[in-house]
Scaffold this motif. Structure first.
Motif, PDB file in Angstrom:
ATOM      1  N   GLU A 167      38.708 -41.232  25.338  1.00 28.56           N
ATOM      2  CA  GLU A 167      39.058 -42.205  24.301  1.00 28.56           C
ATOM      3  C   GLU A 167      40.075 -43.175  24.901  1.00 28.56           C
ATOM      4  O   GLU A 167      41.279 -42.956  24.864  1.00 28.56           O
ATOM      5  N   GLN A 195      33.437 -39.654  27.757  1.00 29.31           N
ATOM      6  CA  GLN A 195      34.120 -38.673  26.914  1.00 29.31           C
ATOM      7  C   GLN A 195      35.579 -39.051  26.646  1.00 29.31           C
ATOM      8  O   GLN A 195      36.215 -38.465  25.770  1.00 29.31           O
ATOM      9  N   LYS A 202      36.997 -31.345  23.462  1.00 30.63           N
ATOM     10  CA  LYS A 202      35.727 -31.541  22.741  1.00 30.63           C
ATOM     11  C   LYS A 202      34.536 -31.027  23.543  1.00 30.63           C
ATOM     12  O   LYS A 202      33.488 -30.713  22.976  1.00 30.63           O
ATOM     13  N   ASN A 257      40.754 -36.858  24.882  1.00 28.85           N
ATOM     14  CA  ASN A 257      39.970 -37.150  23.689  1.00 28.85           C
ATOM     15  C   ASN A 257      40.466 -36.245  22.564  1.00 28.85           C
ATOM     16  O   ASN A 257      41.180 -35.273  22.817  1.00 28.85           O
TER      17      ASN A 257
END
Length: 362
Positions: free
Chosen positions: A39, A37, A200, A324
């Motif tokens: 980034e 999850q 997210k 993220n």
């Protein structure tokens, strides 16, 4: 569609991020369970700094464990903590800060000179704060503040700005802060504050951590707060252990401060705890199980103004913490659904209180 446009920013920033106080073991649990999850490229500087600091925090935590663990476990808690409740952006910080200033002044007038109230409050040798609080340093570095706070406030002063990004209110390590930030770190992410890092996944992963309630399987819109009973029991116990451990540390911190002022060899009685985290609105039932004599102060503001201010906070502050990048819709849904969950759970919880003795609404 989102009615508010959020603009990605500060993605290389390493400031104003509570994860700077996490230990390596808790950080590894978080990274291992959520590696897919994250980034990694977008937030590489942030991830690198947090990783380095996590090893430093682990060493500091180990030293504190060696120095204070027996005292922490033996520290009694005052049976009547005060919880400041309210949705984010309703004025809870101001109310919390004002209550934290409440002191008992020791009058020892040796002559006819009358010292002003202001001077007595500012004189740490003659005043005792009525409440034990969670300061910003304690919230940010909950694993080591008992012994390292004096030096840590100097060493880590660069990790926070002088004012809060959303409203220019002073931000200082000594000011009162939300205890849930610390509990989130101590519990390795068993908290509804995790959307600050993984927005997210907010709708699917973190809503059960508001109330930790598994009596019945909710239906309809409340189904997002459900976990199977065994999983919920594990999560609730993990959060409770971290929360009570933090409160013992905060109580011991206040006792050590009072002992130093009095030059006594024995610790004074524990102060009452003054705690503020908006998500406690959803936990009145759990909090009164832990503290049957707890008292609550609820502050409110018009919902439209709360949404406007919460959206502004999300766009000016949350970008310092994400690992993220969420969409506009995901951020807006978090703000709206959080408001709904907190309100519904507050209405359920207040019905169980002795209203005149335990709850004040302002």
């Amino acid at each position: 569609n989102s009615i508010y446009q959020f603009t990605p920013k500060f993605q290389s920033s390493t400031k104003n991020n509570p994860l700077c106080g996490i230990t390596s073991s808790a950080w590894w649990q978080m990274v291992r369970s959520r590696a897919g999850q994250i980034e990694w490229f977008t937030y590489a500087p942030r991830l690198l700094v947090i990783s380095i600091l996590s090893f430093i925090n682990a060493l500091l935590a180990w030293l504190e464990h060696c120095m204070y663990e027996q005292q922490i476990q033996a520290t009694p808690l005052h049976p009547r903590p005060v919880f400041v409740l309210g949705h984010p952006r309703t004025g809870t910080t101001l109310l919390h800060s004002l209550l934290a200033l409440d002191v008992d002044c020791d009058h020892d007038d040796q002559d006819d000179n009358h010292t002003t109230n202001t001077n007595r409050v500012n004189d740490s040798a003659t005043t005792t704060t009525n409440f034990a609080i969670c300061s910003t340093f304690c919230a940010g570095f909950p694993s080591c503040f008992l012994w390292f706070e004096r030096w840590g406030k100097q060493l880590f002063r660069g990790v926070i700005d002088e004012t809060r990004p959303m409203d220019n209110v002073p931000l200082d390590f000594d000011l009162p802060q939300e205890d849930e930030l610390a509990t989130n770190l101590l519990s390795a992410g068993t908290s509804p504050y995790m959307p600050l890092y993984f927005m997210k996944q907010e709708a699917t992963d973190f809503r059960p951590f508001y109330a930790f309630d598994d009596d019945t399987k909710p239906t309809g819109k409340d189904a997002d707060q459900y976990l199977p009973p065994d999983q919920m029991a594990t999560a609730r116990q993990k959060w409770t252990n971290a929360f009570l451990y933090l409160l013992r540390k905060l109580t011991l911190r206040a006792q050590l401060q009072d002992q130093a002022k009095s030059s006594s060899f024995s610790l004074p009685p524990p102060r009452r705890l003054l705690l503020k985290s908006p998500v406690h609105m959803a936990r009145i039932r759990l909090l009164t199980q832990l503290f049957p004599e707890a008292q609550f102060i609820y502050i409110h503001r018009h919902p439209y103004e709360v949404f406007q201010s919460a959206a502004h906070m999300a766009d000016t502050t949350y970008w310092y913490t994400y690992l993220n990048t969420p969409t506009n819709q995901q951020i807006q849904e978090f703000i709206l659904r959080q408001y709904e969950i907190l309100w519904d759970r507050y209405q359920e919880g207040k019905s169980q209180l002795q209203l005149q003795q335990q709850l004040v609404e302002v």
